[in-house]
Scaffold this motif. Structure first.
Motif, PDB file in Angstrom:
ATOM      1  N   GLY A   1       1.420   7.147  -2.591  1.00  0.00           N
ATOM      2  CA  GLY A   1       2.355   6.297  -1.953  1.00  0.00           C
ATOM      3  C   GLY A   1       3.617   6.985  -1.793  1.00  0.00           C
ATOM      4  O   GLY A   1       3.943   8.349  -1.843  1.00  0.00           O
TER       5      GLY A   1
ATOM      6  N   THR B   1      -6.388  -1.524  -6.226  1.00  0.00           N
ATOM      7  CA  THR B   1      -5.819  -2.995  -6.786  1.00  0.00           C
ATOM      8  C   THR B   1      -6.285  -4.215  -5.846  1.00  0.00           C
ATOM      9  O   THR B   1      -6.577  -5.009  -6.457  1.00  0.00           O
ATOM     10  CB  THR B   1      -4.349  -2.664  -6.282  1.00  0.00           C
ATOM     11  OG1 THR B   1      -3.815  -1.598  -7.253  1.00  0.00           O
ATOM     12  CG2 THR B   1      -3.545  -3.943  -6.965  1.00  0.00           C
TER      13      THR B   1
ATOM     14  N   ALA C   1       4.973  -4.405  -5.821  1.00  0.00           N
ATOM     15  CA  ALA C   1       3.923  -4.489  -5.036  1.00  0.00           C
ATOM     16  C   ALA C   1       2.699  -5.217  -5.565  1.00  0.00           C
ATOM     17  O   ALA C   1       2.017  -5.843  -4.950  1.00  0.00           O
ATOM     18  CB  ALA C   1       3.502  -2.989  -4.634  1.00  0.00           C
TER      19      ALA C   1
ATOM     20  N   MET D   1       0.828  -1.295   0.188  1.00  0.00           N
ATOM     21  CA  MET D   1       0.075   0.008  -0.166  1.00  0.00           C
ATOM     22  C   MET D   1       0.723   1.335   0.050  1.00  0.00           C
ATOM     23  O   MET D   1       0.387   2.231  -0.608  1.00  0.00           O
ATOM     24  CB  MET D   1      -0.844   0.145   1.213  1.00  0.00           C
ATOM     25  CG  MET D   1      -2.094   0.881   1.105  1.00  0.00           C
ATOM     26  SD  MET D   1      -3.325   0.674  -0.236  1.00  0.00           S
ATOM     27  CE  MET D   1      -4.032  -0.861   0.800  1.00  0.00           C
TER      28      MET D   1
ATOM     29  N   THR E   1       6.666  -0.458  -7.396  1.00  0.00           N
ATOM     30  CA  THR E   1       5.308  -0.383  -7.690  1.00  0.00           C
ATOM     31  C   THR E   1       4.938  -1.523  -8.126  1.00  0.00           C
ATOM     32  O   THR E   1       3.721  -2.272  -7.938  1.00  0.00           O
ATOM     33  CB  THR E   1       4.805   0.722  -8.667  1.00  0.00           C
ATOM     34  OG1 THR E   1       5.040   2.237  -7.955  1.00  0.00           O
ATOM     35  CG2 THR E   1       3.398   0.732  -8.982  1.00  0.00           C
TER      36      THR E   1
ATOM     37  N   GLY F   1      -3.853   1.684  -4.209  1.00  0.00           N
ATOM     38  CA  GLY F   1      -3.728   0.586  -3.317  1.00  0.00           C
ATOM     39  C   GLY F   1      -5.074  -0.206  -3.136  1.00  0.00           C
ATOM     40  O   GLY F   1      -5.146  -1.218  -3.220  1.00  0.00           O
TER      41      GLY F   1
ATOM     42  N   TYR G   1      -0.803   1.001   6.538  1.00  0.00           N
ATOM     43  CA  TYR G   1      -0.160   2.181   5.834  1.00  0.00           C
ATOM     44  C   TYR G   1      -0.453   3.273   6.874  1.00  0.00           C
ATOM     45  O   TYR G   1       0.482   4.269   6.768  1.00  0.00           O
ATOM     46  CB  TYR G   1      -0.783   2.061   4.413  1.00  0.00           C
ATOM     47  CG  TYR G   1      -0.322   3.205   3.801  1.00  0.00           C
ATOM     48  CD1 TYR G   1       1.199   3.779   3.682  1.00  0.00           C
ATOM     49  CD2 TYR G   1      -1.101   4.308   2.691  1.00  0.00           C
ATOM     50  CE1 TYR G   1       1.555   4.807   2.967  1.00  0.00           C
ATOM     51  CE2 TYR G   1      -0.531   5.271   2.059  1.00  0.00           C
ATOM     52  CZ  TYR G   1       0.473   5.345   2.032  1.00  0.00           C
ATOM     53  OH  TYR G   1       1.299   6.355   1.249  1.00  0.00           O
TER      54      TYR G   1
ATOM     55  N   GLY H   1      -3.847  -3.715   5.122  1.00  0.00           N
ATOM     56  CA  GLY H   1      -2.985  -2.944   4.127  1.00  0.00           C
ATOM     57  C   GLY H   1      -3.313  -1.519   4.504  1.00  0.00           C
ATOM     58  O   GLY H   1      -2.454  -0.674   4.796  1.00  0.00           O
ATOM     59  N   CYS H   2      -4.727  -1.019   4.604  1.00  0.00           N
ATOM     60  CA  CYS H   2      -5.008   0.264   5.052  1.00  0.00           C
ATOM     61  C   CYS H   2      -4.502   0.707   6.378  1.00  0.00           C
ATOM     62  O   CYS H   2      -3.870   2.118   6.310  1.00  0.00           O
ATOM     63  CB  CYS H   2      -6.480   0.591   4.625  1.00  0.00           C
ATOM     64  SG  CYS H   2      -6.816   0.479   2.837  1.00  0.00           S
TER      65      CYS H   2
ATOM     66  N   LEU I   1       1.815   1.934  -3.656  1.00  0.00           N
ATOM     67  CA  LEU I   1       0.699   2.367  -4.416  1.00  0.00           C
ATOM     68  C   LEU I   1      -0.030   3.572  -4.006  1.00  0.00           C
ATOM     69  O   LEU I   1      -0.524   4.213  -4.926  1.00  0.00           O
ATOM     70  CB  LEU I   1      -0.177   0.984  -4.549  1.00  0.00           C
ATOM     71  CG  LEU I   1       0.372  -0.216  -5.105  1.00  0.00           C
ATOM     72  CD1 LEU I   1      -0.569  -1.337  -4.945  1.00  0.00           C
ATOM     73  CD2 LEU I   1       0.777   0.027  -6.514  1.00  0.00           C
TER      74      LEU I   1
ATOM     75  N   TRP J   1      -2.786   5.882  -1.517  1.00  0.00           N
ATOM     76  CA  TRP J   1      -4.472   5.629  -0.936  1.00  0.00           C
ATOM     77  C   TRP J   1      -5.270   5.561  -2.008  1.00  0.00           C
ATOM     78  O   TRP J   1      -6.672   4.843  -1.814  1.00  0.00           O
ATOM     79  CB  TRP J   1      -4.824   6.922  -0.285  1.00  0.00           C
ATOM     80  CG  TRP J   1      -4.184   6.923   1.092  1.00  0.00           C
ATOM     81  CD1 TRP J   1      -3.580   7.985   1.637  1.00  0.00           C
ATOM     82  CD2 TRP J   1      -4.588   6.074   2.365  1.00  0.00           C
ATOM     83  NE1 TRP J   1      -3.263   7.635   2.967  1.00  0.00           N
ATOM     84  CE2 TRP J   1      -3.781   6.571   3.397  1.00  0.00           C
ATOM     85  CE3 TRP J   1      -5.298   4.820   2.196  1.00  0.00           C
ATOM     86  CZ2 TRP J   1      -3.758   5.918   4.601  1.00  0.00           C
ATOM     87  CZ3 TRP J   1      -5.139   4.294   3.530  1.00  0.00           C
ATOM     88  CH2 TRP J   1      -4.689   4.817   4.749  1.00  0.00           C
TER      89      TRP J   1
END
Length: 473
Positions: free
Chosen positions: A229, A74, A248, A63, A245, A71, A302, A298-299, A66, A68
């Motif tokens: 990112g 994806t 990821a 994340m 990237t 990410g 991050y 992930g969120c 990539l 907000w």
């Protein structure tokens, strides 16, 4: 059909050939083999065990590369693609009729029945190479988590500035010894209990990672986040941004790479009802649950660590306290990957042993009260030994996951299910539906090539400074 279905309706809907038979007092399936007992719940447990593994630990890092916007998008796109193509693949378990048609026991058999020719060789190569590689990835991840337990205790008692680095080689060897023992289990169908334990462990450490990330976000994030990112000129160079990237994307692809064992999982399901119906339900449940965890891990990861998020959220030591909770989470990872390793490699074991037994029937003979099979003992031990050695030589978490994800994603998750669906349904070339399916396959192919190249570049960079048995992390 539900459990309350009457016998008459059951017989009307499911041909007699699909019902289990009794031979010599033993309950048999429609193919004469021992009756399968898997349900939507055991299949879901297998899926969660296979999907929530190494991948969830790298999502905060992915994340960060990539951002907000790209990410979360994806993660959702990979989930939708996986859900759709796995549905297509589930329909390929039987040839012809989904209830009474001939069963395909492996992914390769499904490709042979539906496509044939060079597709079979290519499928077998991709599938078993990825199972082999996943064994390496799981060995690396489990050893890193085992080492992190001692590092966590060291940081707690000696301070965050202490030198608590560990050599992971010893832990890799220890994990290999455990897998030698578990690899002697002869029947994948009887590993449901191992998958359930592993699935519980995956929920535990994923929940802990989410909880710690929330706590860190509330108490004060340790880094800045951005819509795109990591920032060129601040966090990375322009070349690094491109490579990371794409790497990821490979990490995200790996997080969803369970299609390679879908047919083997489906072959554990009892019938009736039709296995493809049960498998679609299990896939929907499994992918929904794992995507929710992935989004949270992930969120929130991050959010807590920003663009400096480590490659492995629970071993990169953004979290130091409570140290006992970090220890428990890493212990859960180790237990989970013991089961996850077996879920992936048992189909490979079965394929090799089946081929050898067909050529040399004596190789399947078992001896003594413990039912020891000499070939199985030697071959499985050698397999685990090779996996362990390669894990020692290349213990690079994110790069290895990127390679594995990219190799598995396009051919096994997208290409073969799409091609089999086109062949099954007789979709005309150059029609709108054919063009849409082929476009999906081509875009995923480009993602695979880019992420694989970036991950290989990452391994080559890491090898410049890594010395086996000496480098500590």
């Amino acid at each position: 059909m539900g459990g309350g279905t009457r016998s008459g309706v059951m017989e009307l809907e499911y041909p007699q050939a699909s019902l289990p038979r009794m031979r010599g007092g033993i309950d048999r399936d429609d193919d004469g083999k021992d009756r399968r007992t898997g349900t939507v719940w055991t299949a879901t447990a297998h899926i969660i065990t296979a999907v929530i593994g190494s991948g969830v630990l790298s999502l905060a890092w992915a994340m960060a590369q990539l951002g907000w916007v790209a990410g979360p998008v994806t993660l959702v796109l990979f989930a939708i693609i996986t859900l759709y193509t796995c549905g297509l693949l589930a329909d390929c378990y039987r040839v012809g009729d989904p209830v009474s048609g001939k069963r395909n026991y492996t992914y390769t058999e499904a490709v042979k029945s539906n496509l044939g020719g060079w597709y079979v060789w290519f499928c077998g190569f991709c599938q078993y190479a990825n199972m082999f590689g996943t064994g390496i990835g799981y060995t690396i991840t489990a050893s890193i988590s085992a080492a992190a337990i001692l590092k966590s205790n060291c940081f707690h008692w000696h301070g965050h500035g202490a030198d608590c680095s560990q050599n992971t080689s010893a832990y890799i060897i220890g994990f290999g010894v455990v897998q030698v023992l578990f690899s002697q289990l002869p029947n994948f169908h009887k590993l449901w209990w191992l998958s359930i334990i592993a699935a519980i462990m995956s929920f535990c450490y994923s929940t802990i990672a989410v909880g710690l990330s929330i706590a860190q976000t509330i108490s004060g994030p340790l880094g800045k986040t951005a819509l795109t990112g990591t920032q060129v000129g601040v966090d990375v160079t322009s070349a690094q941004k491109v490579w990371m990237t794409f790497q990821a994307l490979g990490n995200v692809a790996f997080a969803y790479s369970y299609a390679i064992i879908l047919i083997e999982i489906q072959d554990t399901l009892r019938s009736p009802p039709a296995e493809n119906r049960t498998m679609r339900r299990a896939t929907s449940m499994g992918i929904s649950v794992t995507t929710a965890f992935y989004m949270l891990c992930g969120c929130l990861g991050y959010s807590a660590f920003g663009n400096g998020a480590s490659g492995n959220i629970l071993t990169g030591f953004g979290f130091y306290e409570p140290f006992w909770l970090v220890d428990f989470a890493n212990a859960c990872i180790v237990v989970h990957l013991v089961g996850g390793f077996q879920v992936f490699v048992q189909p490979l074991f079965a394929a090799v042993e089946g081929a050898v037994a067909a050529r040399w029937p004596g190789s399947a003979r078992e001896h003594g009260a413990l039912r020891i099979n000499v070939f199985r003992l030697v071959w499985r031990t050698a397999f685990v030994a090779v996996v362990t050695l390669l894990a020692i030589l290349m213990p690079f978490f994110n790069s290895i996951l990127g390679i594995l994800g990219s190799i598995a994603f396009w051919p096994l998750t997208v290409f073969f299910p799409v091609e089999m669906y086109i062949r099954q349904r007789g979709i005309p070339r150059m029609s709108a539906k054919w063009a849409a399916l082929q476009s999906l396959s081509f875009v995923c192919f480009l993602v695979t090539v880019a992420s694989c190249a970036a991950s290989v570049q990452g391994v080559l960079e890491s090898l410049k400074t890594y010395v086996p048995f000496k480098t500590r992390s």
